[in-house]
Write an enzyme that holds these catalytic residues in place. Sequence first.
Site, PDB file in Angstrom:
ATOM      1  N   HIS A   1       0.856  -1.182   0.000  1.00  0.00           N
ATOM      2  CA  HIS A   1       0.000   0.000   0.000  1.00  0.00           C
ATOM      3  C   HIS A   1       0.906   1.250   0.000  1.00  0.00           C
ATOM      4  CE1 HIS A   1      -2.478   3.133   1.905  1.00  0.00           C
ATOM      5  NE2 HIS A   1      -3.495   2.514   1.338  1.00  0.00           N
TER       6      HIS A   1
ATOM      7  N   VAL B   1       1.361   3.842   1.765  1.00  0.00           N
ATOM      8  CA  VAL B   1       2.030   4.324   2.986  1.00  0.00           C
ATOM      9  C   VAL B   1       3.129   3.371   3.460  1.00  0.00           C
ATOM     10  CG1 VAL B   1       0.108   5.707   3.874  1.00  0.00           C
ATOM     11  CG2 VAL B   1       0.360   3.322   4.614  1.00  0.00           C
ATOM     12  N   LYS B   2       3.210   2.179   2.903  1.00  0.00           N
ATOM     13  CA  LYS B   2       4.211   1.200   3.358  1.00  0.00           C
ATOM     14  C   LYS B   2       5.582   1.493   2.732  1.00  0.00           C
ATOM     15  CE  LYS B   2       0.959  -0.579   5.789  1.00  0.00           C
ATOM     16  NZ  LYS B   2      -0.034  -1.548   5.426  1.00  0.00           N
ATOM     17  N   HIS B   3       6.570   0.631   2.981  1.00  0.00           N
ATOM     18  CA  HIS B   3       7.947   0.957   2.579  1.00  0.00           C
ATOM     19  C   HIS B   3       8.132   1.094   1.081  1.00  0.00           C
ATOM     20  CE1 HIS B   3       8.547  -0.579   6.658  1.00  0.00           C
ATOM     21  NE2 HIS B   3       9.596   0.206   6.678  1.00  0.00           N
TER      22      HIS B   3
END
Length: 394
Positions: A190, A192-194
Amino acid sequence: MMKNIKYSENNSSSIPYGRQWIDEDDIQAVVDVLRSDWITTGPKVAEFEQALADFVGAKETIAVSSGTAALHAAMYAIGIGPGDEVILPPMTFAATANAVVFQGGTPVFADVDPETLLIDPAQVEGKISPCTKAIIAVDYAGQPCDYDALRSIADKHNLFLVADACHSLGAIYKEKNVGTLADLTIFSFHPVKHITTGEGGIIITEDTHLAKKIRNFRNHGIEEDHNQRVLNDTWHYEIQDIGYNYRITDFQCALGISQLKKLPKWIARRQAIAKTYDYSFSEHPIIQPLHLKSFVLHSYHLYVVCLNLGKLKVDRGVVFKALRKMGIGVNVHYIPVYLHPFYRSTFSIDPGLCPIAERIYQRILSLPIFPHMSEKECQMVIESINKVSKKYYR
Ligand SMILES: *Cc1c(COP(=O)(O)O)cnc(C)c1O
């Protein structure tokens, strides 16, 4: 990109708590695939899976349409069904518990360590029953759980150990990469993830049998994949068990491959921001960062602080609103999952089940942290927090 950001009182362009970083290489990689023959179930899916297997140092990787799909596939593969219990922490995104429910299983919540908000192995032991089938460890904020302790509990009671590592891509526990610490590990892509594929997820395992089940589950439960059918010159396939369409596209995987190349640099940047925050908040009267264990490398999906409410005239809600008004996109991760009405009513849970998580939930705030964040933005967060702390100090 973030060039023209202005910070206004009306919150229209605040510093978010997390944000993707897409550059021209990424865009070109996606466009190249869109112009090719394969836009789904093609070569980029396998290439992305291999790239992640190499990064983590694992044997089997199966890319799917979301982190949630990956969790669902994991619960399916280990055979969770009605009557089975799965132990997990309440301090997680609801998808961790939802995946257990998708399969008809019962989520059993074990309280967290107050210093790290990671699942407490002693609490896990206390929740084991004859119906327990698995433990899901959640590497909250990006710090790996106590995998040695969880592994020994899982072995002792013959349970599967699953890692919801959606926060901890690139993290390390005692010299072992996250992705190699559990029977099955899940990552999310997603924004917002790394790293991101828009939406996407992956399951990682050493177990070829589980991997095969998950590959079928991703594609309606179809036994043979289409490449094999082409090779064997046959139309025949069998559905041996029910599955879903949890496939990911080739253009998403092209984005993932391009993003993965930048991951080490991005983790270093997340760690540098965390260090700046750590330094500013050490000995702070109001703000207390979570505890960092000495034998881990934290990959900082989130930077979470606890407010010292005893020294404040107001509650967390007022601090949250004041910071939002100043353009600081603080957030709260998470409302303890079982407090959601669905869990309370479906599993007859009352507040008080995990008192540590419930108590700390009242005090936590996630501060902005993402690779593209500038030094200036970082200082702006710190200054805003100091201003708000001073205003409400008692
Ligand atoms: C993001 C996240 C998920 C779900 O991932 P999606 O890709 O959004 O479906 C699950 N668990 C945790 C802990 C997460 O942070």
